[in-house]
Design a protein around this motif. Structure first.
Motif, PDB file in Angstrom:
ATOM      1  N   VAL A  94       0.890  -1.125  -0.025  1.00  0.00           N
ATOM      2  CA  VAL A  94       0.189   0.128  -0.019  1.00  0.00           C
ATOM      3  C   VAL A  94       0.902   1.468   0.049  1.00  0.00           C
ATOM      4  O   VAL A  94       0.785   2.413  -0.729  1.00  0.00           O
ATOM      5  N   HIS A  95       1.976   1.329   0.952  1.00  0.00           N
ATOM      6  CA  HIS A  95       2.837   2.461   1.060  1.00  0.00           C
ATOM      7  C   HIS A  95       3.741   2.773  -0.318  1.00  0.00           C
ATOM      8  O   HIS A  95       3.717   3.920  -0.710  1.00  0.00           O
ATOM      9  N   LYS A  96       3.797   1.442  -1.179  1.00  0.00           N
ATOM     10  CA  LYS A  96       4.436   1.678  -2.486  1.00  0.00           C
ATOM     11  C   LYS A  96       3.689   2.307  -3.568  1.00  0.00           C
ATOM     12  O   LYS A  96       4.073   3.300  -4.208  1.00  0.00           O
ATOM     13  N   VAL A  97       2.427   2.060  -3.496  1.00  0.00           N
ATOM     14  CA  VAL A  97       1.356   2.332  -4.422  1.00  0.00           C
ATOM     15  C   VAL A  97       1.184   3.893  -3.983  1.00  0.00           C
ATOM     16  O   VAL A  97       1.219   4.833  -4.940  1.00  0.00           O
ATOM     17  N   GLU A  98       0.914   4.271  -2.755  1.00  0.00           N
ATOM     18  CA  GLU A  98       0.957   5.656  -2.465  1.00  0.00           C
ATOM     19  C   GLU A  98       2.125   6.429  -2.742  1.00  0.00           C
ATOM     20  O   GLU A  98       1.782   7.546  -3.472  1.00  0.00           O
ATOM     21  N   ASP A  99       3.271   6.040  -2.602  1.00  0.00           N
ATOM     22  CA  ASP A  99       4.567   6.647  -3.078  1.00  0.00           C
ATOM     23  C   ASP A  99       4.424   6.868  -4.584  1.00  0.00           C
ATOM     24  O   ASP A  99       5.013   8.015  -4.987  1.00  0.00           O
ATOM     25  N   LYS A 100       3.909   5.873  -5.285  1.00  0.00           N
ATOM     26  CA  LYS A 100       3.876   6.107  -6.808  1.00  0.00           C
ATOM     27  C   LYS A 100       2.876   7.288  -7.258  1.00  0.00           C
ATOM     28  O   LYS A 100       3.060   7.967  -8.177  1.00  0.00           O
ATOM     29  N   LEU A 101       1.618   7.222  -6.485  1.00  0.00           N
ATOM     30  CA  LEU A 101       0.681   8.149  -6.685  1.00  0.00           C
ATOM     31  C   LEU A 101       1.359   9.635  -6.369  1.00  0.00           C
ATOM     32  O   LEU A 101       0.909  10.569  -6.969  1.00  0.00           O
ATOM     33  N   THR A 102       1.944   9.717  -5.418  1.00  0.00           N
ATOM     34  CA  THR A 102       2.749  11.275  -5.097  1.00  0.00           C
ATOM     35  C   THR A 102       3.520  11.565  -6.064  1.00  0.00           C
ATOM     36  O   THR A 102       3.867  12.817  -6.100  1.00  0.00           O
ATOM     37  N   GLU A 103       4.099  10.958  -7.065  1.00  0.00           N
ATOM     38  CA  GLU A 103       4.632  11.188  -8.135  1.00  0.00           C
ATOM     39  C   GLU A 103       4.110  11.819  -9.194  1.00  0.00           C
ATOM     40  O   GLU A 103       4.672  12.427 -10.298  1.00  0.00           O
TER      41      GLU A 103
END
Length: 148
Positions: free
Chosen positions: A80-89
């Protein structure tokens, strides 16, 4: 034919309608809908957003079944954190999140003002903490999440 109770509620409902129209025509609401439209047109952001919803829903199920300390829960939480990180880009995702947070903040403030004004006048019970009021949701529908 209207009852006495309906006549008593009518002025309150009319005022609630005015508040609702004011909020829906606010700059914050307009910014939200513009950001949402951009987000919906961005395929990568939308795919990540959908993935985030699925993983978060699975995380909630795992939390209830296995608890937060389980290895599987921890692994999905990391995903979940990895997907959130991708979205913040993705700029449109950040704009959407900011607009959503702004609108949600306005709604929460209106609710808090009503509760504060009623405190001591009528018995008001706080409900369960919900997303947008400091809850911890990443499903994408609540507005308190950091990735949308």
């Amino acid at each position: 034919m209207t009852t006495a109770m309906e006549q008593t509620y009518q002025p309150l409902l009319e005022k609630a309608d005015v508040i609702a129209r004011t909020i829906s025509s606010s700059e914050a609401a307009q910014m939200y809908w513009q950001a949402r439209d951009k987000m919906m047109k961005h395929r990568e952001a939308q795919a990540l957003f959908d993935e985030l919803k699925k993983k978060t829903n699975g995380l909630l199920v795992l939390k209830g079944r296995l608890g937060e300390e389980s290895e599987k829960y921890q692994r999905i939480q990391e995903e979940v954190h990895k997907v959130e990180d991708k979205l913040t880009e993705i700029p449109v995702a950040l704009q959407y999140k900011a607009a959503h947070d702004e609108l949600n903040g306005m709604l929460q403030e209106v609710i808090l003002v009503l509760l504060a004004r009623l405190k001591g006048e009528v018995p008001v019970e706080k409900g369960p903490r919900q997303c947008g009021s400091g809850g911890s949701c990443s499903s994408g529908d609540c507005g308190s999440c950091s990735a949308h």
